[in-house]
Design an enzyme around this catalytic site. Structure first.
Site, mmCIF file in Angstrom:
data_model
loop_
_atom_site.group_PDB
_atom_site.id
_atom_site.type_symbol
_atom_site.label_atom_id
_atom_site.label_comp_id
_atom_site.label_asym_id
_atom_site.label_seq_id
_atom_site.Cartn_x
_atom_site.Cartn_y
_atom_site.Cartn_z
ATOM 1 N N CYS A 12 -0.247 4.181 1.632
ATOM 2 C CA CYS A 12 -0.636 5.122 2.698
ATOM 3 C C CYS A 12 0.438 5.394 3.763
ATOM 4 O O CYS A 12 0.498 6.509 4.267
ATOM 5 C CB CYS A 12 -1.962 4.715 3.335
ATOM 6 S SG CYS A 12 -2.016 3.060 4.044
ATOM 7 N N HIS B 58 -3.306 8.778 1.890
ATOM 8 C CA HIS B 58 -4.273 7.919 1.210
ATOM 9 C C HIS B 58 -3.555 6.734 0.571
ATOM 10 O O HIS B 58 -2.329 6.729 0.421
ATOM 11 C CB HIS B 58 -5.087 8.715 0.176
ATOM 12 C CG HIS B 58 -6.195 9.499 0.821
ATOM 13 N ND1 HIS B 58 -7.359 8.907 1.249
ATOM 14 C CD2 HIS B 58 -6.288 10.812 1.150
ATOM 15 C CE1 HIS B 58 -8.134 9.820 1.807
ATOM 16 N NE2 HIS B 58 -7.505 10.986 1.776
ATOM 17 N N CYS B 59 -4.358 5.713 0.202
ATOM 18 C CA CYS B 59 -3.782 4.442 -0.244
ATOM 19 C C CYS B 59 -3.391 4.439 -1.716
ATOM 20 O O CYS B 59 -2.770 3.498 -2.201
ATOM 21 C CB CYS B 59 -4.765 3.308 0.044
ATOM 22 S SG CYS B 59 -5.178 3.176 1.800
ATOM 23 N N LYS C 243 -12.015 -8.462 5.462
ATOM 24 C CA LYS C 243 -11.456 -7.626 6.517
ATOM 25 C C LYS C 243 -12.397 -6.465 6.797
ATOM 26 O O LYS C 243 -12.875 -5.872 5.828
ATOM 27 C CB LYS C 243 -10.094 -7.109 6.028
ATOM 28 C CG LYS C 243 -9.431 -6.105 6.923
ATOM 29 C CD LYS C 243 -8.192 -5.593 6.253
ATOM 30 C CE LYS C 243 -7.651 -4.455 7.086
ATOM 31 N NZ LYS C 243 -6.568 -3.772 6.446
ATOM 32 N N LYS D 89 -12.536 -5.545 1.549
ATOM 33 C CA LYS D 89 -12.080 -4.734 2.671
ATOM 34 C C LYS D 89 -13.071 -3.602 2.886
ATOM 35 O O LYS D 89 -13.274 -2.763 2.010
ATOM 36 C CB LYS D 89 -10.689 -4.178 2.377
ATOM 37 C CG LYS D 89 -10.168 -3.237 3.451
ATOM 38 C CD LYS D 89 -8.758 -2.804 3.165
ATOM 39 C CE LYS D 89 -8.272 -1.774 4.159
ATOM 40 N NZ LYS D 89 -6.886 -1.360 3.881
ATOM 41 N N ARG E 106 -3.919 2.581 12.339
ATOM 42 C CA ARG E 106 -3.458 3.829 11.710
ATOM 43 C C ARG E 106 -2.453 4.542 12.611
ATOM 44 O O ARG E 106 -1.547 5.216 12.130
ATOM 45 C CB ARG E 106 -4.661 4.707 11.366
ATOM 46 C CG ARG E 106 -5.456 4.060 10.237
ATOM 47 C CD ARG E 106 -6.694 4.807 9.833
ATOM 48 N NE ARG E 106 -7.429 3.998 8.855
ATOM 49 C CZ ARG E 106 -8.574 4.347 8.303
ATOM 50 N NH1 ARG E 106 -9.120 5.501 8.625
ATOM 51 N NH2 ARG E 106 -9.168 3.546 7.437
ATOM 52 N N CYS F 65 0.844 -1.196 0.000
ATOM 53 C CA CYS F 65 0.000 0.000 0.000
ATOM 54 C C CYS F 65 0.872 1.237 0.000
ATOM 55 O O CYS F 65 2.061 1.169 0.300
ATOM 56 C CB CYS F 65 -0.941 0.029 1.196
ATOM 57 S SG CYS F 65 -2.416 1.016 0.815
ATOM 58 N N ARG G 112 -11.648 7.086 3.657
ATOM 59 C CA ARG G 112 -11.387 6.082 2.621
ATOM 60 C C ARG G 112 -12.676 5.474 2.066
ATOM 61 O O ARG G 112 -12.655 4.408 1.473
ATOM 62 C CB ARG G 112 -10.463 5.008 3.190
ATOM 63 C CG ARG G 112 -9.093 5.583 3.503
ATOM 64 C CD ARG G 112 -8.101 4.611 4.098
ATOM 65 N NE ARG G 112 -6.834 5.319 4.258
ATOM 66 C CZ ARG G 112 -5.868 4.989 5.085
ATOM 67 N NH1 ARG G 112 -5.997 3.924 5.841
ATOM 68 N NH2 ARG G 112 -4.774 5.692 5.161
HETATM 69 C C1 PBG Z 1 -4.186 0.312 4.905
HETATM 70 C C2 PBG Z 1 -4.344 -0.813 5.861
HETATM 71 C C3 PBG Z 1 -5.254 -0.863 6.911
HETATM 72 C C4 PBG Z 1 -5.022 -2.052 7.605
HETATM 73 C C5 PBG Z 1 -4.030 -2.726 6.919
HETATM 74 N N1 PBG Z 1 -3.625 -1.957 5.834
HETATM 75 C C6 PBG Z 1 -6.312 -0.009 7.377
HETATM 76 C C7 PBG Z 1 -6.691 1.244 6.831
HETATM 77 O O1 PBG Z 1 -7.359 1.286 5.800
HETATM 78 O O2 PBG Z 1 -6.346 2.230 7.482
HETATM 79 C C8 PBG Z 1 -5.767 -2.439 8.835
HETATM 80 C C9 PBG Z 1 -5.145 -3.391 9.741
HETATM 81 C C10 PBG Z 1 -5.651 -3.335 11.131
HETATM 82 O O3 PBG Z 1 -6.477 -2.478 11.516
HETATM 83 O O4 PBG Z 1 -5.194 -4.184 11.899
HETATM 84 N N2 PBG Z 1 -3.611 0.001 3.710
HETATM 85 ZN ZN ZN Z 2 -3.368 1.933 2.602
#
Ligand code: PBG
Ligand code: ZN
Length: 336
Positions: free
Chosen positions: A127, A134-135, A255, A202, A212, A125, A224
């Site tokens: 982010c 942002h991702c 997830k 997700k 985060r 990712c 998001r």
């Molecule tokens: C973002 C990402 C997130 C998680 C893994 N990769 C969350 C988000 O969208 O902020 C969540 C993992 C967790 O909460 O344990 N790429």
């Molecule tokens: Zn991300």
């Protein structure tokens, strides 16, 4: 004879622990059903506590071997790596995601050498490495540039693959990223050596709060909701899984976990030939831990129930911060 009709007697079938196990097929938890997420920091000697996730740390490269060794001895089979940076520069396109300084890129060859039997998955990712948090990559007006995003995500995935990741797991939720990653792996002749675990389903979720903080990846503006799925939508969940299957994903993920077990069952029913992962996310971890700390629940008992619910729903592998504790729970207990 009792007043209960013979065929209505259930207790006879589960009066002993082994009988109870016979009554609970396909929900066993073994090390192969677990994947352990690890945050790797760009300060080699660091071991930083994460205040929102008690018991979870960000590790520098030099801490990884001694942290993982006992877990591997207890049967740990797979890990999921997240990079976290205190000092690498953030920019609009997340350049540090695949730079030679990136802690995941640096850790990969070492981990492969130290633990040759361990399967190493990398979260892919942008982010943690973008200024905006942002991702994906954004247009001038702050909207997502999907084309540029998937091109960049595919580059990052390829970099992790080249550094030794056996599985890459894009968590960005851009449209078309699985196909883009498969294409880039193919062009590098890695298509048959690296698997793609898609964060296919997700949801946009409040359960990601502690993560985060852990990954220092909160969006600097907006949210998001335009790329992560709306929690009420079974329809988009179904289409997202089917789309990623069509694009060539090897494995699928749902997830968060506990609040989405119906979706786990739906995805497993729709795609029984695909191994299914479920991510028990940071907020789920924190909730259980705080509940137990405050004396409301017994952590081991409740955790075990939740893990079984995930397996019952159809998850083959559970990604969980509780992995070290579960491995301990799985050790044979001495009778003496
Ligand atoms: C973002 C990402 C997130 C998680 C893994 N990769 C969350 C988000 O969208 O902020 C969540 C993992 C967790 O909460 O344990 N790429
Ligand atoms: Zn991300």
């Amino acid at each position: 004879m009792s007043q209960v009709e013979t065929k209505h007697i259930l207790h006879s079938g589960y009066f002993h622990p082994l009988l109870r196990q016979w009554q609970s097929p396909n929900v066993e938890i073994t090390p192969k059903n677990l994947m352990y997420p690890i945050f790797i920091l760009d300060e080699p000697n660091a071991k930083e506590a994460i205040s929102s996730m008690p018991g979870v740390y960000r590790y520098g490269i030099n801490q990884l071997k001694s942290m993982l060794q006992p877990l591997v001895s207890k049967g740990l089979q797979s890990i999921l790596l997240f990079g976290v940076s205190n000092s690498l520069k953030k920019d609009e396109i997340g350049s540090s995601a695949d730079s030679t300084e990136n802690p995941v890129i640096r850790a990969l060859p070492l981990l492969r050498k130290w633990f040759p039997a361990l399967i190493i998955t990398c979260d892919v990712c942008l982010c943690p490495y973008t200024t905006h948090g942002h991702c994906g990559i954004l247009n001038k007006d702050g909207t997502l540039n999907n084309e540029a995003s998937i091109k960049r995500i595919a580059e990052v995935a390829l970099a992790y693959a080249k550094s030794g990741a056996q599985v890459v797991a894009p968590s960005d939720m851009m449209d078309g990223r699985i196909a883009a990653i498969k294409e880039s792996l193919g062009a590098a002749n890695l298509y048959n050596k690296v698997a793609v675990l898609s964060y296919a389903v997700k949801f946009s979720s409040g359960f990601y709060g502690p993560f985060r903080d852990a990954a220092q990846s909160a969006p600097q503006f907006g949210d998001r909701k335009c790329y992560q799925l709306p929690p009420g939508s079974k329809g988009l969940a179904s289409r997202a899984a089917a789309r990623d299957v069509a694009e060539g994903a090897d494995f699928l993920m749902v997830k968060p976990g506990l609040a989405y077990l119906d979706i786990v069952k739906q995805v497993k029913d729709d795609h029984p030939e695909y191994p299914l992962f479920i991510y028990q996310v940071s907020g789920e971890y924190a909730m259980l831990l705080h509940g137990a700390k405050n004396g409301a629940i017994n952590l081991e008992v409740v955790l075990n129930e939740i893990l079984m619910s995930m397996r019952r729903a159809g998850a083959d592998c559970i990604i969980t911060y509780f992995t070290p504790m579960i491995l301990d729970m799985l050790q044979p207990k001495s009778k003496y």
